[in-house]
Design an enzyme around this catalytic site. Structure first.
Site, mmCIF file in Angstrom:
data_model
loop_
_atom_site.group_PDB
_atom_site.id
_atom_site.type_symbol
_atom_site.label_atom_id
_atom_site.label_comp_id
_atom_site.label_asym_id
_atom_site.label_seq_id
_atom_site.Cartn_x
_atom_site.Cartn_y
_atom_site.Cartn_z
ATOM 1 C CD GLU A 95 -2.957 0.666 2.418
ATOM 2 O OE1 GLU A 95 -3.305 -0.490 2.729
ATOM 3 O OE2 GLU A 95 -3.263 1.673 3.078
ATOM 4 C CG ASP A 96 1.463 2.990 3.180
ATOM 5 O OD1 ASP A 96 0.506 3.369 2.479
ATOM 6 O OD2 ASP A 96 1.365 2.786 4.397
#
Ligand code: MN
Length: 720
Positions: A95-96
Site C-alpha cells: 500500500e505505501d
C-alpha cells in the site's frame, strides 16, 4: 491483552501511545514458540520492510517501521505462526511503498504475499467517494479472508495498534477511524469469537468518540468496585465452601463488562449505571464438560436460580463458536448473580476465538476447529451476499446488518439447529435454509400452528416452511425481514421484476397519450422509434418505456416526439385505468388509503412509479403545484383486489368489545390488518382499525354492520 478481566485487576486508563519495541524483542518473544529458522525469516522480513519504508515517518515523528513492528508484536502475543508475523511486518509495503505483490511472493512466499495483499487497501483515487473506496477495500479483504483466515487476524492487529496510537492524529481523522473500528472491526472480532480483541478495540474507540463519558464511567466503575469488594468475597467464600463439600475444583473469576459494553447497555436498554452494575457476575472455569453440568447443579443448589434465565450454550453454541452455561441466581440479600460455567477449552475459545488455534496450540481440539468451521460458514454467507449485492455500498450495508445482532436458535423439521438474528421471521428462516425455499415460501408452521410469515421467531421453536412452486417473493416482506440474505434475495428478484413491470406500464402510459392524438404505438413506424432511441442516446426502445414507467421521463414529451406534433393541440386525454393489480409501479398512498369508488389522482414520482391519492388528500394539495407530475387516473371496472382503509370507532370500553368488533368485521368478509386502541375518557376508547375492503360499497357494508353493535358510539372512515 492476555490479562483476564478479574475484579481485582487494576483499571488502566487509555493513553493512545505505546512504548517502542525492537526487532530483537520480537525475535526473543517468537523464539519461545517458533523454530530458529522461522525466527530468521521473521528477521529477514523486518529488514526488507525496514528498507522499503526507509524515510517514511509516522505522525508521531517515529520512523514508520515502528508500526509494522508493533503489529508483528501483537501477533506474536497471540502466538501466530511465522508467516503471519512476517505479514505483520510487511503489511504496509504494498500500500505505501513500491513493492509489488509479485516481488513479495518471490522474496518470501505466496502465502505471505496473499496475507499482505489481503490487508492492503485499494487506491482511493480510483473511486468516487471514500465510502466506495472503503466498501470495496473491505470486500476485497473479506474475499482474501475466505482464502486464509489469517488475513483478518493481521488486519485486526494492525487496527489495534493504530487505535492504541491514535493520539497524534488530527481529531477528525481520529474520530473517523474510531467510528469505523466500532462499526466494522470490533463486530468482526466478535463474529470470530475474538473477545479480548473486541473489548480492547471497543474501549479504545469509545475513549476517542466519547472522552467525557468514558472518563465518567471509568471513575464510576473504579468506585463501584471498591464498594462491592466485601459482597464479592462473601459470595466467593460460599461458593468455595460448597465446592469443597462436593469435591469440585474450579477457577473462579469475578467478571466485569468492558466500559463500552456497560455504556451500550445503558443506552440501548435505558438503564442507569447503578442498574447495569447492580449485578454480580462470576465465571467458573472447570476441567471438562461433565464438571460444567455438575458445577451448575451445585450453584443451583446453593442459590435459587431465576426462572427462564438458564442457557445451555454448550449443547447449542453461539454462531461464533462460544460455549458456556449461563444462569442467574438469587444471591444474598436478593442480589442477582450471573454465572458462566465453562471448561478450560471453552474459556480459551471465548477469549481468542479463531485465534485460539494458534494461541493455545489446540489445533485438534473440537472447540477451535468448530470456531474455524463457523467462521468459514459465515464467510461463505458473506461471499454469497456479495454476489447478490450489485453495489459496494449496498454490500457494506448488508454486511453491517449481518454483523452481530443477538441470536436465536430454532429447529428445522428434521431437528437441525439454525441460528438466526433476534427478530428474524419465517421468511428469514426460509432464506437461511436455501434461497429457493425463500423465494417460494407461502406460509409457515411454527410449532404446530400456522403462523403469518411476519411472525418473529423465538429460541426453541421448530419452524416448517410451506412452499409452492408457483409463487414469488413479495415486496411487503422487505418490511419485516432482517437478515441480509433474505433482503438481498428479495431485492434482487424485485429489481428484475420491477423492470418488466415498468416497461409494461410505460407502454400503457405512452399508448394512452398517443390516443389523445388519435394514434397508438402500433401506428408509429419502427424508423421513427429508432430515431427517438438514437436521439435519447439509448440502446433500445425498452429503456424509454422503462423510464416512463418509473416516472423518470415525461410521457407527454415522448408521445409528442413520436408524432412530431404541435404541443398546443387540444388534448383529449383518457385517464389511465387503475386495476389494483398493476404491481410495483402503481402504489396507493398511505396518507389517504384510496379505495375503488373514491375520486383519485395519480402522482408520478421519480423512480417510484405512480402513487395514487384521493383527490381530496391533503398531500395532493401540497403537491399540486408540480403540475406536470400529476396524471389523470380512474378505477378500472373490474377491480377485484383488496385495499387497506382506516376507520375510527368510538366505543364503550367493555370487556369483549374488541372481540365483538373483530367478529363483525370478519362476518362482512373483511379482514383486520391492524388495531390501535387509545383510552379516551373513563369508560370509552378510540379504536383505530385498518381493514381490507374491495371498495366503497364493501366499506359501507362493514360500517353498517359495525353500527349495529351497541358498544359502538360513533364510527367514521379516516381521510387523514
Ligand atoms: Mn498498518
Amino acid at each position: 491483552m492476555n490479562a483476564k478481566p478479574t475484579v481485582e485487576s487494576e483499571l488502566v486508563e487509555i493513553q493512545h501511545s505505546e512504548p517502542i519495541l525492537t526487532i530483537e524483542d520480537l525475535c526473543f518473544s517468537t523464539s519461545n514458540y517458533l523454530e530458529s529458522k522461522q525466527v530468521d525469516d521473521i528477521r529477514r522480513a523486518y529488514y526488507f520492510a525496514h528498507d522499503a519504508h526507509e524515510g517514511q515517518i509516522r505522525r508521531s515523528g517515529e520512523p514508520y517501521i515502528t508500526h509494522p513492528l508493533a503489529v508483528a508484536h501483537v501477533l506474536a502475543m497471540m502466538h501466530m505462526d511465522y508467516e503471519c508475523i512476517m505479514a505483520g511486518l510487511l503489511h504496509d509495503v504494498i500500500e505505501d511503498t513500491h513493492v509489488s505483490r509479485e516481488s513479495l511472493a518471490a522474496e518470501f512466499s505466496e502465502q505471505v504475499a496473499l496475507l499482505v495483499d489481503g490487508v492492503s487497501k485499494l487506491a482511493q483515487a480510483t473511486f468516487e467517494t471514500r465510502q466506495h473506496a472503503q466498501a470495496e477495500s473491505l470486500r476485497k479483504m473479506l474475499l482474501a479472508m475466505s482464502q486464509d483466515i489469517r488475513v483478518i487476524i493481521v488486519k485486526l492487529a494492525d487496527r489495534l495498534h493504530n487505535m492504541r496510537t491514535l493520539g497524534h492524529l488530527i481529531p477528525e481523522k481520529r474520530r473517523r477511524i474510531a467510528h469505523e473500528t466500532l462499526e466494522i472491526y470490533s463486530p468482526i472480532a466478535q463474529r470470530l469469537g475474538m473477545n479480548l480483541m473486541r473489548c480492547e478495540l471497543e474501549d479504545l474507540g469509545f475513549h476517542v468518540l466519547y472522552p467525557t463519558r468514558y472518563r465518567v464511567l471509568f471513575e464510576a466503575v473504579r468506585k463501584a468496585r471498591g464498594n462491592r469488594k466485601e459482597i464479592v468475597s462473601q459470595i466467593t467464600a460460599s461458593i468455595l465452601n460448597r465446592m469443597e463439600e462436593e469435591g469440585l475444583t474450579a477457577d473462579i473469576q469475578g467478571r466485569e463488562k468492558n466500559l463500552y459494553s456497560i455504556y451500550k447497555k445503558m443506552v440501548t436498554k435505558q438503564l442507569s449505571f447503578a442498574e447495569v452494575m447492580d449485578v454480580y457476575a462470576f465465571r467458573m472455569v472447570v476441567d471438562d464438560i461433565d464438571s460444567c453440568y455438575r458445577m451448575l447443579g451445585v450453584m443451583h443448589n446453593l442459590y435459587k436460580p431465576v426462572q427462564g434465565k438458564f442457557k445451555d450454550y454448550i449443547a447449542i453454541p453461539k454462531a461464533n463458536g462460544y460455549q458456556s452455561l449461563h444462569t442467574v441466581l438469587f444471591g444474598p440479600y436478593g442480589l442477582p448473580i450471573e454465572v458462566q460455567i465453562r471448561s478450560r477449552d471453552m474459556d480459551q475459545m471465548a477469549e481468542a476465538g479463531v485465534a485460539a488455534h494458534w494461541l493455545y496450540k489446540t489445533g485438534e481440539s473440537e472447540g477451535s476447529s468448530q470456531a474455524e468451521r463457523r467462521a468459514r460458514q459465515w464467510l461463505q454467507g458473506i461471499l454469497e451476499m456479495q454476489k447478490g449485492s450489485g453495489d459496494s455500498i449496498e454490500f457494506l450495508e448488508n454486511l453491517r446488518i449481518d454483523l452481530f445482532p443477538e441470536e436465536i436458535y430454532v429447529f428445522t423439521p428434521k431437528g437441525e439447529i439454525m441460528s438466526l438474528p433476534r427478530g428474524a421471521t419465517p421468511v428469514d428462516f426460509a432464506y437461511a435454509v436455501h434461497s429457493d425455499v425463500g423465494n417460494s415460501c407461502v406460509a409457515a408452521r411454527i410449532g404446530r400452528y400456522l403462523s403469518p410469515l411476519s411472525t418473529q421467531l423465538e429460541t426453541g421453536q421448530s419452524v416448517e416452511i410451506i412452499s409452492s412452486p408457483n409463487t414469488h417473493p413479495n415486496p411487503a416482506w422487505l418490511n419485516f425481514v432482517i437478515t441480509a440474505k433474505a433482503r438481498t434475495n428479495i431485492r434482487q428478484y424485485l429489481k428484475h421484476l420491477k423492470n418488466e413491470e415498468a416497461i409494461l406500464l410505460g407502454r400503457r402510459l405512452l399508448n394512452k397519450h398517443l390516443r389523445a392524438f388519435s394514434t397508438g404505438l402500433d401506428d408509429i413506424s419502427q424508423q421513427r422509434i429508432d430515431e427517438l432511441v438514437a436521439e435519447f442516446e439509448l440502446n433500445n426502445f425498452e429503456q424509454i418505456l422503462d423510464d416512463i414507467g418509473l416516472g423518470n421521463r415525461s410521457v407527454l414529451l415522448v408521445a409528442q416526439k413520436l408524432i412530431q406534433s404541435d404541443t398546443s393541440q387540444e388534448q383529449n386525454q383518457q385517464p389511465l385505468m387503475i386495476a389494483g393489480t398493476d404491481g410495483m409501479v402503481v402504489s396507493f398512498a398511505r396518507c389517504c388509503h384510496p379505495i375503488p369508488g373514491d375520486p383519485i389522482q395519480g402522482y408520478v414520482s421519480t423512480g417510484r412509479g405512480i402513487i395514487v391519492h384521493q383527490v381530496n388528500c391533503k398531500n395532493v394539495h401540497n403537491l399540486r403545484d408540480k403540475n406536470e407530475n400529476w396524471l389523470d387516473v380512474a378505477w378500472a371496472l373490474d377491480v377485484s383486489t383488496e385495499f387497506l382503509v382506516d376507520i375510527l370507532l368510538h366505543v364503550k370500553n367493555q370487556r369483549g368489545a374488541l372481540a365483538t368488533i373483530a367478529v363483525a368485521v370478519s362476518e362482512t368478509d373483511s379482514n383486520i390488518d391492524n388495531v390501535v386502541v387509545e383510552e379516551r375518557d373513563v369508560g370509552y376508547a378510540d379504536l383505530h382499525l385498518t381493514i381490507e375492503v374491495t371498495g366503497r360499497q364493501h366499506l359501507a357494508r362493514v360500517i353498517r354492520r359495525l353500527r349495529r353493535i351497541d358498544m359502538v358510539e360513533r364510527i367514521a372512515r379516516v381521510n387523514q
